[in-house]
Design a protein around this motif. Structure first.
Motif, short mmCIF file in Angstrom:
data_model
loop_
_atom_site.label_atom_id
_atom_site.label_comp_id
_atom_site.label_asym_id
_atom_site.label_seq_id
_atom_site.Cartn_x
_atom_site.Cartn_y
_atom_site.Cartn_z
N GLU A 227 -31.65 -31.19 14.06
CA GLU A 227 -31.47 -31.54 12.61
C GLU A 227 -32.01 -30.54 11.84
N GLU A 228 -31.47 -30.24 10.71
CA GLU A 228 -31.69 -29.06 9.80
C GLU A 228 -33.16 -29.23 9.60
N GLY A 229 -33.88 -28.20 9.68
CA GLY A 229 -35.46 -28.27 9.21
C GLY A 229 -36.38 -28.62 10.41
N TRP A 230 -35.70 -28.96 11.47
CA TRP A 230 -36.66 -29.55 12.51
C TRP A 230 -37.82 -28.22 13.19
N ALA A 231 -37.43 -26.98 13.00
CA ALA A 231 -38.23 -25.97 13.45
C ALA A 231 -39.43 -25.86 12.76
N GLU A 232 -39.00 -25.89 11.47
CA GLU A 232 -40.09 -25.74 10.26
C GLU A 232 -41.30 -26.64 10.62
N ARG A 233 -40.89 -27.90 10.47
CA ARG A 233 -41.66 -29.29 10.75
C ARG A 233 -42.42 -29.36 11.95
N LEU A 234 -41.70 -28.69 13.33
CA LEU A 234 -42.66 -28.53 14.30
C LEU A 234 -43.66 -27.61 14.29
N LEU A 235 -43.19 -26.58 13.82
CA LEU A 235 -44.25 -25.29 13.46
C LEU A 235 -45.60 -25.90 12.84
N ASP A 236 -45.13 -26.63 11.64
CA ASP A 236 -46.22 -27.34 10.77
C ASP A 236 -47.20 -28.20 11.69
N LEU A 237 -46.41 -29.13 12.45
CA LEU A 237 -47.43 -30.10 13.43
C LEU A 237 -48.17 -29.15 14.39
N ALA A 238 -47.52 -28.29 15.08
CA ALA A 238 -48.06 -27.41 16.03
C ALA A 238 -49.34 -26.64 15.41
N ALA A 239 -49.45 -26.08 14.48
CA ALA A 239 -50.22 -25.54 13.56
C ALA A 239 -51.44 -26.16 13.67
N ASP A 240 -51.08 -27.26 12.89
CA ASP A 240 -52.19 -28.34 12.62
C ASP A 240 -52.99 -28.95 13.77
N SER A 241 -52.00 -29.21 14.96
CA SER A 241 -52.60 -29.70 16.04
C SER A 241 -53.61 -28.88 16.71
N VAL A 242 -53.07 -27.70 16.84
CA VAL A 242 -53.91 -26.57 17.64
C VAL A 242 -55.44 -26.28 17.07
N ALA A 243 -55.28 -26.28 15.62
CA ALA A 243 -56.53 -26.07 14.75
C ALA A 243 -57.40 -27.29 15.06
N GLY A 244 -56.72 -28.65 15.21
CA GLY A 244 -57.38 -29.71 15.07
C GLY A 244 -57.85 -29.80 16.42
N TYR A 245 -57.45 -29.27 17.65
CA TYR A 245 -57.85 -29.20 18.94
C TYR A 245 -59.05 -28.63 19.28
N VAL A 246 -58.88 -27.26 18.59
CA VAL A 246 -59.70 -26.10 18.86
C VAL A 246 -61.01 -26.74 18.13
N GLN A 247 -60.77 -27.35 17.00
CA GLN A 247 -62.34 -28.01 16.34
C GLN A 247 -62.99 -29.04 17.20
N GLU A 248 -62.09 -30.03 17.71
CA GLU A 248 -62.46 -31.09 18.53
C GLU A 248 -63.13 -30.85 19.78
N GLU A 249 -62.57 -29.79 20.58
CA GLU A 249 -63.02 -29.23 21.48
C GLU A 249 -64.18 -28.10 21.57
N GLY A 250 -64.23 -27.78 20.32
CA GLY A 250 -65.50 -26.57 20.37
C GLY A 250 -65.02 -25.34 21.00
N LEU A 251 -63.84 -25.29 21.05
CA LEU A 251 -63.40 -23.70 21.63
C LEU A 251 -63.77 -22.39 20.54
N ALA A 252 -63.90 -21.54 21.37
CA ALA A 252 -64.04 -20.16 20.56
C ALA A 252 -62.66 -19.40 20.44
N PRO A 253 -61.77 -19.56 19.24
CA PRO A 253 -60.76 -18.97 19.15
C PRO A 253 -60.45 -17.36 19.80
N ASP A 254 -61.48 -16.58 19.41
CA ASP A 254 -61.41 -15.16 19.78
C ASP A 254 -61.59 -15.07 21.47
N ARG A 255 -61.85 -16.29 22.02
CA ARG A 255 -61.87 -16.03 23.60
C ARG A 255 -60.87 -16.97 24.41
#
Length: 302
Positions: free
Chosen positions: A189-217
């Motif tokens: 569908e048109e625009g699916w890649a952009e929407r998936l990127l939006d979700l992926a960026a939000d999801s990864v940021a949320g997971y990193v915060q929830e699990e207390g990961l160190a992004p630089d490691r």
């Protein structure tokens, strides 16, 4: 108790015409060889491949892979029965299977779970169909219990967004001519890649915060559901390009890895050991739904 990767493998077709069962079985057999184990050492096999030769539906592909690998085929001779089943959730399938494996291994009902993923063009040769987006590939992960609670996989979390974003894969039966078993239609569908990127960026940021990961490691290990996806995801997360690993495309004319992608990315990430400064991996799989699945992984020797 933790769940660790004992062995991992990926395989590409050795002939023009290939089978998803054969590719999955070859990757599974390679995992067992790496681990120095017999097929009977596997208690459960989970197959997550989506696209199959001749659009096969029944029986479960997992049962056919189990037979090909030789896992617990005789109830009277084998010390324990072997269980196998299909689990399909597109690009996120491997990580969903990790979550199932964690539950099975944690319960003590089995010592090892073998996850297989293979996709092939229904006609048996993806190169004959330039519009088909996925590569003919197989992969496998051999997972087992680990007494070291600090190592292995963390919690698997799935994230989704409202409003369906396909791509959709289906067999068209309109005006059936008898050739449908070797064909598949995949629509984006048109625009699916952009929407998936939006979700992926939000999801990864949320997971990193929830699990207390160190992004630089933490090394990001992801799939490639659209061109430029890993690079753009890294940019949105403020990560250096070297902190993101995505699967290489074995054959540029043959499409992108699909369900096997997380395994290929993992193999690339650990091929020469984790880069200096990184002690943890974050698996990210993004696909239709839109859905993004994340899980952290700490290798046992770190």
């Amino acid at each position: 108790m933790g769940t660790i990767i004992r062995a991992a493998s990926a395989t590409a077709p050795q002939a023009v015409h290939t089978s998803d069962i054969r590719l999955a079985a070859e990757a599974a057999q390679d995992c067992l060889t790496q681990a120095g184990l017999a097929p009977q050492a596997v208690g459960v096999l989970v197959n997550v491949g989506v696209y199959r030769e001749n659009n096969a539906i029944e029986p479960a592909m997992a049962a056919l892979v189990q037979k090909e690998v030789g896992i617990s085929l005789d109830y009277t001779l084998d010390r324990a029965p072997g269980l196998s089943f299909d689990l399909m959730n597109g690009a996120c399938g491997v990580l969903n299977a990790v979550q199932v494996a964690q539950a099975l291994l944690g319960s003590g009902s089995t010592e090892r779970v073998l996850v297989t993923a293979a996709d092939v063009h229904p006609g048996g040769n993806t190169r004959l169909d330039p519009d088909y987006p996925y590569a003919d590939l197989g992969a496998a992960l051999l997972l087992e219990r680990c007494a070291d609670g600090a190592s292995g996989f963390g919690p698997v979390r799935a994230y989704s967004a409202r409003g369906a974003v396909k791509p959709t894969g289906y067999v068209s039966l309109a005006g059936a001519t008898g050739q449908e078993r070797g064909q598949i239609t995949v629509r984006h569908e048109e625009g699916w890649a952009e929407r998936l990127l939006d979700l992926a960026a939000d999801s990864v940021a949320g997971y990193v915060q929830e699990e207390g990961l160190a992004p630089d490691r933490t090394l990001l290990v992801c799939n490639r559901p659209a061109p430029g996806f890993p690079e753009e995801l890294a940019r949105r997360l403020g990560l250096d390009a070297a902190a993101v690993v995505a699967p290489d495309v074995p054959d540029p004319e043959g499409g992108e890895p699909h369900t096997a992608a997380p395994v290929l990315s993992y193999l690339q990430a650990v091929r020469d050991g984790l880069p200096d400064g990184y002690d943890e991996l974050l698996f990210v799989a993004a696909g239709a739904g839109p859905t993004v699945t994340c899980v952290r992984y700490r290798p046992q020797d770190r």
